[in-house]
Design an enzyme around this catalytic site. Structure first.
Site, PDB file in Angstrom:
ATOM      1  NE  ARG A  16      -9.089 -15.737  -0.819  1.00 27.71           N
ATOM      2  CZ  ARG A  16      -9.586 -14.433  -0.462  1.00 27.71           C
ATOM      3  NH1 ARG A  16      -8.295 -13.879  -0.322  1.00 27.71           N
ATOM      4  NH2 ARG A  16     -10.301 -13.978  -0.004  1.00 27.71           N
ATOM      5  CE  LYS A  19      -5.207 -14.240   1.641  1.00 28.46           C
ATOM      6  NZ  LYS A  19      -4.302 -13.630   0.933  1.00 28.46           N
ATOM      7  CE  LYS A 121       5.856 -10.774 -14.937  1.00 22.76           C
ATOM      8  NZ  LYS A 121       4.499 -11.256 -15.057  1.00 22.76           N
ATOM      9  CB  ILE A 440       3.276   6.928  -8.006  1.00 27.33           C
ATOM     10  CG1 ILE A 440       5.147   6.933  -7.381  1.00 27.33           C
ATOM     11  CG2 ILE A 440       3.464   5.586  -8.851  1.00 27.33           C
ATOM     12  CD1 ILE A 440       5.893   8.341  -8.072  1.00 27.33           C
ATOM     13  CB  CYS A 525      -5.327 -14.740  -4.054  1.00 33.18           C
ATOM     14  SG  CYS A 525      -4.349 -16.549  -3.660  1.00 33.18           S
ATOM     15  CG  HIS A 650       4.349   4.718 -11.698  1.00 30.66           C
ATOM     16  ND1 HIS A 650       5.715   4.692 -11.272  1.00 30.66           N
ATOM     17  CD2 HIS A 650       3.799   3.584 -11.244  1.00 30.66           C
ATOM     18  CE1 HIS A 650       5.788   4.199 -10.414  1.00 30.66           C
ATOM     19  NE2 HIS A 650       5.263   2.999 -10.319  1.00 30.66           N
ATOM     20  CB  CYS A 652       6.291  -1.172 -10.922  1.00 30.51           C
ATOM     21  SG  CYS A 652       4.385  -0.530 -10.792  1.00 30.51           S
ATOM     22  CD  GLU A 674       9.811  -0.893  -7.619  1.00 37.74           C
ATOM     23  OE1 GLU A 674       8.662  -0.915  -8.015  1.00 37.74           O
ATOM     24  OE2 GLU A 674      10.191  -1.961  -7.422  1.00 37.74           O
ATOM     25  CG  HIS A 703       8.023  -2.711  -2.836  1.00 36.03           C
ATOM     26  ND1 HIS A 703       6.445  -2.950  -2.929  1.00 36.03           N
ATOM     27  CD2 HIS A 703       8.533  -2.058  -3.246  1.00 36.03           C
ATOM     28  CE1 HIS A 703       6.107  -2.831  -3.800  1.00 36.03           C
ATOM     29  NE2 HIS A 703       6.919  -2.711  -4.815  1.00 36.03           N
TER      30      HIS A 703
HETATM   31  N1  GLN Z   1      -1.128   5.135  -9.463  1.00 37.16           N
HETATM   32  C1  GLN Z   1      -0.941   3.783  -8.687  1.00 37.16           C
HETATM   33  C2  GLN Z   1      -0.484   4.449  -6.811  1.00 37.16           C
HETATM   34  O1  GLN Z   1      -0.406   4.990  -7.207  1.00 37.16           O
HETATM   35  C3  GLN Z   1       0.110   3.138  -9.373  1.00 37.16           C
HETATM   36  C4  GLN Z   1       0.290   1.727  -8.663  1.00 37.16           C
HETATM   37  C5  GLN Z   1       1.163   0.837  -9.417  1.00 37.16           C
HETATM   38  O2  GLN Z   1       2.475   1.218 -10.399  1.00 37.16           O
HETATM   39  N2  GLN Z   1       1.360  -0.489  -9.581  1.00 37.16           N
HETATM   40  O3  GLN Z   1      -1.076   3.196  -6.427  1.00 37.16           O
HETATM   41 ZN    ZN Z   2       4.864   1.372  -9.020  1.00 32.18          ZN
END
Ligand code: GLN
Ligand code: ZN
Length: 764
Positions: A16, A19, A121, A440, A525, A650, A652, A674, A703
């Site tokens: 890396r 990086k 992506k 979450i 990465c 859940h 994302c 999200e 984020h």
């Molecule tokens: N339960 C995981 C967390 O809270 C969910 C992470 C995710 O959805 N990427 O980190």
């Molecule tokens: Zn998530």
């Protein structure tokens, strides 16, 4: 003679190197010249690793992203960075990350930090590119300096260079018209710049240019198909030969179009589209070069050399010099060198090939075609025994697991009662207020947690000491949640480094690399685990942590698991059985964990399917089949519980419009998603399709370091309540909090909980 080549090589470095050089430059700890020097060294290393090939890609190296590189080459950086000074590279980083090293060094120029380009992506890979930005006024201007400089370097390195660029149609298709204008209208402005670029490359001595048009493996409107014809008519001016590269899938209805395009060569993904190869040859003019991607660039398994030769030999006789061999796609998506993996189980290692080994396979295949199989007899025998060992290994095959998958019946994926009946039972048991608050799953992964883990892995502290440290973290996390007044608590996932790795390490059938890094975006990465065998769960994986956490509080504690489809989509998986079967095996293993958690007293169990959407095939016509087994896998995992046990999931993202029915079909009691960045607009999908169960649309953008204020949260929840009945809403962050600091999480969650209190009091 067969020609060997490669479509692209991993650029981050086996250790890396890139990086670390980038991150040091961004921090202001190293100079522009030092970074450029690492670039030169990295490219030299890449070419050295590919030196045996007849043609070596040039231009696949990138300081951040190859799509952003193309935007630079075409003079299409967003207007917001144009007037800014410094060197080109700093503006490039401003687009990539919103700021450059210069912005960090010189606080006075903080005005030059700008909105980062959107990232998304790259087809169905886990690599993310910077989305080109367009509007009706977008113009293009050639800057060929990057490619010209690198061609000169390649020449000095003594390799025969084949410049690589993204083709005009894929470039337009991947970008976004910010003003909603028609992107294809830009083509007449774009093509002259491409034509000049090709002339420049020819003047630098390039005989061939690889023009990547992977958009050809997706469904194209007639206007876009026509654009291909128009564009290549103009680009084919005889200055240089064009190798049109397609990969990641089948051409299908675009195959006749590819047959017609005036290009001197076509590369086809002979892993995913093997059946199309003969049709493509038939549809191609008699002199066209056909490049076959016969080594899988998307996984880490050894190629079956004999079977590949059985298939290739007649084609080679037919095509003769027109046959080229390459990996199916750029090797960007696999780790660089298996030789690094000295600690891996030797038997499993003997089944694998990383980028360097994949190029060796290409070389062997070419040798066998050129001078006969006898020339590689030893290598063929070794390859054969590795494949036999893999096929027959007891590590791969577990009869009980296979039988369990066969025995799956529809009822095991079905809850006993409907949502309404379950919801009533759950309500009596859980006593939750309206607008219940939760998180979450993860809480900040502090330095102390990471240190304890690395010390434990290095053998410097005992398992008992490590567990004690984690229990301490869990207790802290629970006390904080109690102070915050959250309704449903979590244990905080202190013991998990990564949501896939944690489970993979405890399941039979997975192996981990030490240095199998694959670029995800920029300097980031990931090290995807390798799922090599039938999956089973030797013992409970999370129950101990859950039970400890639950024992500390009277609040409901959510059990926390990663779902089968996410485990699948974030791993390198087997190529010897359909993905659906692997997914079902994972589902059965996680189902056992769900049932163990229930037995241990969990009344709420969350099963994360963060990556369910990522697995969608590139072609919409194949979505149905994927969603069928993906949703069924989730149902098998989740739905063996009693009515009174509340299942959460859940995801994302919340771009659900096109898959809402499938999501509803999972039949989770609660889904958290999200949404905060989109200002709840993404919930519009829920207006036309009435999602039947409960929803927690995220109100805290995890984020960003920004702390949402109480009024902001109230506004967001109210907006959500316009689209989903309030009695079915939860209040929670967008995602896990592991990457944030406690100093951010406490005020943010305080505001979130207070907002819920205000909303409850108002009775809105
Ligand atoms: N339960 C995981 C967390 O809270 C969910 C992470 C995710 O959805 N990427 O980190
Ligand atoms: Zn998530």
């Amino acid at each position: 003679m067969v020609t060997t080549h490669n479509l692209g090589f991993p650029r981050i470095g086996a250790r890396r190197e890139l990086k670390f050089a980038l991150e040091s430059y961004w921090k202001g700890a190293s100079s522009h010249e030092q970074l450029q020097k690492v670039g030169v060294e990295q490219r030299a290393r890449c070419w050295h690793n590919q030196a045996a090939l007849d043609l070596v890609p040039v231009g696949d190296f990138s300081f951040y992203d190859h799509v952003l590189d193309m935007s630079c080459t075409l003079g299409n950086l967003p207007a917001r960075v144009r007037g800014l000074h410094d060197n080109m590279l700093d503006n490039y980083f401003r687009v990539a990350r919103g700021r450059s090293a210069a912005d960090v060094q010189d606080h006075a120029s903080s005005c030059s930090s700008v909105a980062a380009g959107e990232m998304t992506k790259w087809f169905d890979t886990n690599y993310h590119y910077i989305v080109p930005e367009f509007d009706a006024e977008t113009g293009f201007n050639l800057d060929s300096s990057r490619l010209v400089d690198q061609l000169a370097e390649a020449k000095a390195a003594g390799v025969t260079a084949k410049p690589v660029i993204i083709g005009p149609i894929t470039y337009l298709a991947l970008g976004k018209a910010k003003d909603g204008s028609d992107k294809l209208a830009l083509l007449p402005r774009l093509l002259p710049v491409y034509a000049s670029l090709l002339s420049v490359l020819a003047a630098q001595g390039a005989e061939w240019v690889q023009v990547d048009e992977p958009i050809l493996v997706t469904e194209l409107d007639p206007a876009w198909q026509q654009a291909f014809l128009d564009a290549y008519q103009i680009l084919n001016r005889g200055v240089v030969k064009l190798l049109l590269a397609t990969y990641f899938g089948q051409l299908r209805e675009n195959l006749p179009l590819v047959g017609l395009l005036p290009v001197q060569g076509v590369h086809i993904d002979a892993i995913n589209a093997r059946d199309e190869v003969r049709h493509l040859i038939a549809a191609s003019p008699p002199e066209r070069v056909i490049s076959l991607g016969v080594v899988n660039g998307r996984n880490i398994w050894k190629t079956d050399l004999q079977a590949t030769l059985d298939w290739l030999e007649p084609l080679s006789v037919h095509l003769d010099d027109r046959l080229w061999l390459a990996p199916s796609c750029s090797l960007l998506h696999v780790p660089i060198d298996l030789a690094v993996e000295q600690k891996m189980d030797a038997e499993i290692r003997s089944w694998l090939a990383f980028a360097i080994q994949k190029l060796e396979e290409i070389q062997l295949l070419a040798t066998a075609l050129n001078i006969g199989r006898a020339a590689i007899a030893t290598e063929l025998a070794a390859n054969r025994s590795a494949l036999i060992s893999r096929r027959t290994s007891t590590r791969v095959n577990n009869a009980a697991v296979k039988a369990a998958v066969v025995a799956i019946t529809p009822d095991i994926g079905r809850r006993h009662s409907s949502f309404t009946v379950r919801a009533a039972k759950q309500a009596t048991l859980l006593h939750l207020p309206v607008y219940p608050t939760t998180t979450i799953g993860s809480f900040p992964q502090t330095r102390e947690i990471r240190q304890a883990r690395s010390q434990f892995k290095a053998g410097n502290i005992s398992e008992a000491a490590y567990k004690k440290a984690m229990r301490h973290e869990i207790e802290h996390c629970i006390r904080e949640q109690e102070k915050l007044g959250l309704d449903v608590l979590v244990h905080g996932e202190a013991e998990r480094n990564d949501m896939v790795e944690y489970f993979g390490e405890q399941l039979e059938g997975y192996v981990f690399t030490q240095g199998g890094w694959v670029q995800s975006y920029g300097s980031r990465c990931v090290k995807p685990p390798i799922l090599f065998g039938d999956i089973s769960r030797p013992k409970a994986m999370t129950v101990e942590w859950f039970s400890y956490a639950a024992s500390l509080t009277n609040h409901p504690m959510k059990g926390m698991l990663t779902g089968p489809v996410t485990l699948l989509n974030w791993s390198f998986v087997r190529d010897d059985q359909p993905r659906s079967i692997t997914s079902y095996q994972l589902a059965l293993a996680i189902r056992e964990e769900v049932l163990d958690l229930e037995k241990a007293g969990a009344r709420i169990i969350q099963i994360d399917e963060a990556a369910l959407r990522e697995g969608l095939p590139l072609r919409k016509s194949q979505w149905h089949d994927y969603l069928r087994w993906a949703v069924e896998s989730f149902r098998i995992t989740a739905n063996g519980v009693r009515d009174a046990t509340q299942i959460h999931t859940h995801m994302c993202y919340s771009e659900f419009n096109d898959i809402l029915a499938a999501i509803a079909d999972m039949d989770a009691d609660v889904i958290t998603i999200e949404t905060s960045r989109s200002d709840m607009e993404l919930l519009d999908a829920f207006q036309t399709f009435s999602y039947p169960n409960q929803i927690g649309p995220g109100v805290y953008d995890i984020h960003s370091p920004n702390i949402p204020s109480e009024p902001q949260v109230i506004t967001l929840v109210k907006k959500a309540a316009e689209r989903i009945p309030a009695e079915r809403l939860w209040v929670n962050p967008d995602c896990g909090l592991k990457t944030r600091q406690w100093s951010e999480v406490i005020p943010a969650l305080t505001n979130m909980v207070n907002a819920a209190h205000v909303l409850r009091a108002k009775g809105t």
